[in-house]
Write a protein that holds these residues in place. Structure first.
Motif, PDB file in Angstrom:
ATOM      1  N   TYR A  22      32.237  33.895  53.430  1.00  0.00           N
ATOM      2  CA  TYR A  22      31.186  32.819  53.251  1.00  0.00           C
ATOM      3  C   TYR A  22      30.074  33.417  52.587  1.00  0.00           C
ATOM      4  O   TYR A  22      29.658  31.805  52.616  1.00  0.00           O
ATOM      5  CB  TYR A  22      31.481  31.972  54.473  1.00  0.00           C
ATOM      6  N   MET A  23      29.567  34.321  52.696  1.00  0.00           N
ATOM      7  CA  MET A  23      28.342  34.184  52.124  1.00  0.00           C
ATOM      8  C   MET A  23      28.512  35.553  51.268  1.00  0.00           C
ATOM      9  O   MET A  23      29.357  36.529  51.804  1.00  0.00           O
ATOM     10  CB  MET A  23      26.691  34.206  53.249  1.00  0.00           C
ATOM     11  N   THR A  24      27.443  35.939  50.288  1.00  0.00           N
ATOM     12  CA  THR A  24      27.345  37.406  49.754  1.00  0.00           C
ATOM     13  C   THR A  24      25.764  37.834  49.485  1.00  0.00           C
ATOM     14  O   THR A  24      24.960  36.833  49.569  1.00  0.00           O
ATOM     15  CB  THR A  24      28.081  37.905  48.085  1.00  0.00           C
ATOM     16  N   GLU A  25      25.981  38.772  49.525  1.00  0.00           N
ATOM     17  CA  GLU A  25      24.358  38.994  49.676  1.00  0.00           C
ATOM     18  C   GLU A  25      24.263  40.185  47.776  1.00  0.00           C
ATOM     19  O   GLU A  25      25.071  40.798  47.645  1.00  0.00           O
ATOM     20  CB  GLU A  25      23.389  39.989  50.408  1.00  0.00           C
ATOM     21  N   HIS A  26      22.856  39.878  46.968  1.00  0.00           N
ATOM     22  CA  HIS A  26      22.415  39.802  46.250  1.00  0.00           C
ATOM     23  C   HIS A  26      21.370  40.590  46.346  1.00  0.00           C
ATOM     24  O   HIS A  26      20.487  40.027  47.008  1.00  0.00           O
ATOM     25  CB  HIS A  26      22.713  39.146  44.284  1.00  0.00           C
ATOM     26  N   ALA A  27      20.288  41.219  45.006  1.00  0.00           N
ATOM     27  CA  ALA A  27      18.917  41.308  45.027  1.00  0.00           C
ATOM     28  C   ALA A  27      18.756  41.552  43.814  1.00  0.00           C
ATOM     29  O   ALA A  27      19.702  41.771  42.741  1.00  0.00           O
ATOM     30  CB  ALA A  27      19.100  42.477  45.698  1.00  0.00           C
ATOM     31  N   ALA A  28      17.117  40.952  43.562  1.00  0.00           N
ATOM     32  CA  ALA A  28      16.734  41.035  42.562  1.00  0.00           C
ATOM     33  C   ALA A  28      16.262  42.439  42.039  1.00  0.00           C
ATOM     34  O   ALA A  28      15.850  43.003  42.900  1.00  0.00           O
ATOM     35  CB  ALA A  28      15.429  39.842  42.237  1.00  0.00           C
ATOM     36  N   THR A  29      16.429  43.265  40.775  1.00  0.00           N
ATOM     37  CA  THR A  29      16.208  43.875  40.501  1.00  0.00           C
ATOM     38  C   THR A  29      15.050  44.832  39.569  1.00  0.00           C
ATOM     39  O   THR A  29      14.654  45.756  39.422  1.00  0.00           O
ATOM     40  CB  THR A  29      17.602  44.956  39.318  1.00  0.00           C
ATOM     41  N   GLU A  30      14.862  42.806  39.138  1.00  0.00           N
ATOM     42  CA  GLU A  30      13.306  43.121  38.269  1.00  0.00           C
ATOM     43  C   GLU A  30      12.675  41.237  38.585  1.00  0.00           C
ATOM     44  O   GLU A  30      13.616  40.820  39.370  1.00  0.00           O
ATOM     45  CB  GLU A  30      13.236  43.304  37.073  1.00  0.00           C
ATOM     46  N   ASP A  31      11.682  41.317  38.539  1.00  0.00           N
ATOM     47  CA  ASP A  31      11.235  39.973  38.479  1.00  0.00           C
ATOM     48  C   ASP A  31      11.484  38.881  37.864  1.00  0.00           C
ATOM     49  O   ASP A  31      11.921  39.106  36.727  1.00  0.00           O
ATOM     50  CB  ASP A  31       9.403  39.686  38.341  1.00  0.00           C
ATOM     51  N   ILE A  32      12.097  37.715  38.332  1.00  0.00           N
ATOM     52  CA  ILE A  32      13.274  36.857  38.133  1.00  0.00           C
ATOM     53  C   ILE A  32      12.286  34.875  38.124  1.00  0.00           C
ATOM     54  O   ILE A  32      11.789  35.097  39.061  1.00  0.00           O
ATOM     55  CB  ILE A  32      14.832  36.741  38.130  1.00  0.00           C
ATOM     56  N   GLU A  33      13.130  34.466  37.303  1.00  0.00           N
ATOM     57  CA  GLU A  33      13.349  32.640  37.815  1.00  0.00           C
ATOM     58  C   GLU A  33      13.870  32.500  38.172  1.00  0.00           C
ATOM     59  O   GLU A  33      15.226  32.421  37.661  1.00  0.00           O
ATOM     60  CB  GLU A  33      12.839  32.198  36.731  1.00  0.00           C
ATOM     61  N   LEU A  34      14.158  31.380  39.041  1.00  0.00           N
ATOM     62  CA  LEU A  34      15.394  31.396  40.016  1.00  0.00           C
ATOM     63  C   LEU A  34      15.070  29.434  40.469  1.00  0.00           C
ATOM     64  O   LEU A  34      14.090  29.793  41.348  1.00  0.00           O
ATOM     65  CB  LEU A  34      16.003  32.000  40.837  1.00  0.00           C
ATOM     66  N   GLY A  35      15.964  28.869  40.253  1.00  0.00           N
ATOM     67  CA  GLY A  35      15.737  27.111  40.647  1.00  0.00           C
ATOM     68  C   GLY A  35      14.007  26.699  40.350  1.00  0.00           C
ATOM     69  O   GLY A  35      13.185  26.074  41.456  1.00  0.00           O
ATOM     70  N   GLY A  36      13.538  27.076  39.192  1.00  0.00           N
ATOM     71  CA  GLY A  36      12.006  27.056  39.050  1.00  0.00           C
ATOM     72  C   GLY A  36      10.614  27.960  40.009  1.00  0.00           C
ATOM     73  O   GLY A  36       9.953  27.709  39.486  1.00  0.00           O
ATOM     74  N   HIS A  37      11.190  28.737  40.324  1.00  0.00           N
ATOM     75  CA  HIS A  37      10.727  29.973  41.700  1.00  0.00           C
ATOM     76  C   HIS A  37      10.378  31.349  41.032  1.00  0.00           C
ATOM     77  O   HIS A  37      11.112  31.579  40.777  1.00  0.00           O
ATOM     78  CB  HIS A  37      11.257  29.750  43.131  1.00  0.00           C
ATOM     79  N   HIS A  38       9.385  31.808  41.094  1.00  0.00           N
ATOM     80  CA  HIS A  38       8.948  33.342  40.654  1.00  0.00           C
ATOM     81  C   HIS A  38       9.903  34.084  42.096  1.00  0.00           C
ATOM     82  O   HIS A  38       9.698  33.360  42.889  1.00  0.00           O
ATOM     83  CB  HIS A  38       7.794  32.937  40.173  1.00  0.00           C
ATOM     84  N   ILE A  39      10.995  35.035  41.273  1.00  0.00           N
ATOM     85  CA  ILE A  39      11.495  35.543  43.252  1.00  0.00           C
ATOM     86  C   ILE A  39      11.215  37.233  42.563  1.00  0.00           C
ATOM     87  O   ILE A  39      11.626  37.852  41.239  1.00  0.00           O
ATOM     88  CB  ILE A  39      13.141  35.858  42.604  1.00  0.00           C
ATOM     89  N   PRO A  40      10.563  37.840  43.043  1.00  0.00           N
ATOM     90  CA  PRO A  40       9.688  39.422  42.953  1.00  0.00           C
ATOM     91  C   PRO A  40      10.918  40.248  42.785  1.00  0.00           C
ATOM     92  O   PRO A  40      12.121  40.163  43.646  1.00  0.00           O
ATOM     93  CB  PRO A  40       9.204  39.686  44.142  1.00  0.00           C
ATOM     94  N   ALA A  41      10.799  41.113  42.274  1.00  0.00           N
ATOM     95  CA  ALA A  41      11.814  42.171  42.233  1.00  0.00           C
ATOM     96  C   ALA A  41      12.163  42.734  43.545  1.00  0.00           C
ATOM     97  O   ALA A  41      11.212  43.150  44.391  1.00  0.00           O
ATOM     98  CB  ALA A  41      11.701  44.011  41.743  1.00  0.00           C
ATOM     99  N   GLY A  42      13.313  42.827  44.189  1.00  0.00           N
ATOM    100  CA  GLY A  42      13.349  43.338  45.689  1.00  0.00           C
ATOM    101  C   GLY A  42      13.970  42.399  46.727  1.00  0.00           C
ATOM    102  O   GLY A  42      14.293  42.958  47.708  1.00  0.00           O
ATOM    103  N   THR A  43      13.769  41.071  46.348  1.00  0.00           N
ATOM    104  CA  THR A  43      14.284  39.982  47.157  1.00  0.00           C
ATOM    105  C   THR A  43      15.415  40.351  47.207  1.00  0.00           C
ATOM    106  O   THR A  43      16.250  39.878  46.410  1.00  0.00           O
ATOM    107  CB  THR A  43      13.671  39.869  46.253  1.00  0.00           C
ATOM    108  N   ALA A  44      15.848  39.849  48.211  1.00  0.00           N
ATOM    109  CA  ALA A  44      17.372  39.922  48.941  1.00  0.00           C
ATOM    110  C   ALA A  44      18.224  37.953  48.559  1.00  0.00           C
ATOM    111  O   ALA A  44      16.737  37.206  49.144  1.00  0.00           O
ATOM    112  CB  ALA A  44      17.716  39.835  50.046  1.00  0.00           C
ATOM    113  N   LEU A  45      19.198  38.197  47.767  1.00  0.00           N
ATOM    114  CA  LEU A  45      19.839  36.736  48.000  1.00  0.00           C
ATOM    115  C   LEU A  45      21.234  36.148  48.148  1.00  0.00           C
ATOM    116  O   LEU A  45      21.575  37.364  48.267  1.00  0.00           O
ATOM    117  CB  LEU A  45      19.605  36.827  45.610  1.00  0.00           C
TER     118      LEU A  45
END
Length: 465
Positions: free
Chosen positions: A345-368
């Protein structure tokens, strides 16, 4: 990541505040599905969930993405700007070793290249006859008598364990059922507890929780070692063609290298644990839904061929054809069941570098976080989302590819998808040919320990047709 003028800062992602020092950790441990669902309903497609203190070095904010566009980005950017969740993957690896679920990067690619040929639709079809044999055993040997009440989940665990045992080891592994079924939820509890603790001490530090973790780890490997030793200690009368044999002979098509003994052990443990539990859960929920909706059950029972030769015997060609066709009501019922009750019902991922997601800045290292449970109910893609309606999966389907992801997607899509769907379709067709099912309750209490599973017996009465 190239930011655009429209990119909003990470701090502007809405979400619940949580408690001052622990954030949402206690709520999430108690009922993660409610936390995720309420976040989506209140804050929308991108939600920030705080874990730990609101300030300081232990502050941790996890971002959940629910819209299929964002889901697609996270799953298809794997190996480029998105990786597996480092926390959950590391802890899972500590428990069940180095396998397709716990590796990333070059190591994962090597394993995937080596294992993929073992799970193509053509290769998987080889196991249809044994699946049908085990399904017939359930229908004819494990139901106490006409009109008897059974626990559907216990019955499906028995089927899936026998089927996985026969496919993996060419062996009957019924005897390990009680031990395995006790270990799996305990394993999941320990993994979640270790993943979500703010300060994770090395396993070598002899805390009470670490000692329990290590003890269960040893029990799991003792179990798989005993099964393999038992299988190897009884040479077959004819050459085996089970998955363990194929693992031992598999080669990386790029390098020609095989898997080490430890890698085979780790992959086999993963397949035994994940393969049998998720299949059993999906079948339990499917049979329960059909017990609630007799008109749909009758239609599924009469859906195309029943997989026999007309005289009660097995017709493998007919079974394969029916189980692997994409336009049957039987298959659609399973898909709709996994929409409403995805075992993962849920999975965990992580940004390995800065990305844009849903119109927002997501810093590297953020869990998703991604949540099939929530995305499968997104009102923009699933009208009347709580209604059980298998016809959603019949005919042409004009919906976003990533609005439905019970097996994940992108490069890391579940390697066992074809195997699981075939095994579940064969069981559903076989059991409904023998019985009409009625259930004792309209809902199933669910347990959210790693994967979804019933929290109590799922009682049903089986009436001979």
């Amino acid at each position: 990541m190239q930011k655009t003028q429209a990119t909003r800062p990470f701090s502007e992602i809405d979400g619940p505040r949580g408690r001052p020092f622990v954030g949402l950790a206690p709520d999430f441990l108690r009922d993660p599905i409610s936390v995720l669902t309420e976040g989506f309903e209140r804050y929308g497609d991108l939600v920030a969930y705080p874990f730990g203190p609101r300030r300081g070095p232990l502050r941790n904010v996890v971002v959940a993405a629910y819209h299929p566009d964002a889901v697609q980005f996270v799953l298809t950017e794997t190996e480029r700007t998105i990786g597996r969740g480092p926390s959950s993957t590391r802890v899972l690896g500590e428990m069940i070793g180095s396998n397709l679920m716990t590796t990333d990067g070059a190591e994962w690619r090597r394993q995937r290249r080596t294992l993929q040929p073992l799970f193509t639709p053509r290769r998987v079809a080889h196991y249809t006859e044994l699946m049908h044999r085990e399904a017939e055993r359930i229908a004819t040997e494990d139901v106490p008598g006409p009109g008897s009440e059974v626990d559907l989940h216990l019955l499906m665990l028995r089927y899936s364990l026998r089927m996985v045992g026969a496919a993996l080891f060419s062996s009957n592994i019924d005897h390990i059922g009680p031990e395995l079924h006790q270990l799996i939820p305990l394993t999941n509890d320990l993994i979640i507890a270790r993943t979500t603790t703010p300060v994770r001490l090395p396993l070598g530090v002899p805390t009470r929780s670490n000692r329990r973790f290590e003890r269960v780890h040893r029990q799991l490997y003792s179990l798989i070692d005993r099964i393999i030793a038992q299988r190897d200690g009884h040479p077959a009368d004819e050459e085996r063609d089970d998955i363990l044999t194929r693992l031992r002979t598999a080669r990386d098509p790029e390098t020609g290298d095989g898997l080490s003994s430890q890698e085979i052990r780790d992959q086999t443990l993963l397949m035994m644990m994940a393969g049998h539990e998720t299949t059993a859960t999906a079948l339990t929920f499917a049979l329960h839904q059909l017990g609630r909706y007799q008109d749909i059950q009758d239609a599924v029972a009469g859906d195309g061929t029943d997989g026999t030769d007309g005289a009660g015997g097995t017709d493998p060609v007919s079974v394969v054809d029916h189980a692997q066709r994409r336009d049957t009501l039987t298959r659609a019922t399973l898909l709709e069941t996994m929409r409403l009750h995805p075992p993962v019902y849920m999975t965990e991922h992580a940004a390995t570098e800065d990305i844009e997601l849903g119109g927002h800045h997501i810093p590297a290292g953020t869990a998703l976080f991604l949540s099939p449970w929530v995305t499968h109910r997104h009102p923009d893609f699933w009208p009347d989302a709580e209604r059980f309606d298998p016809t959603r999966f019949l005919g042409a389907q004009d919906r976003h590819r990533y609005a439905y992801l019970p097996f994940g997607g992108g490069p890391h899509v579940c390697i066992g998808e074809h195997f699981a769907l075939l095994a579940a379709t064969v069981l559903l067709s076989t059991l409904l040919r023998h019985y009409r099912i009625t259930v004792s309750s309209s809902e199933i209490a669910i347990q959210q320990t790693g994967n979804l599973r019933p929290d109590e017996p799922v009682l049903a009465t089986l009436h001979p047709r």
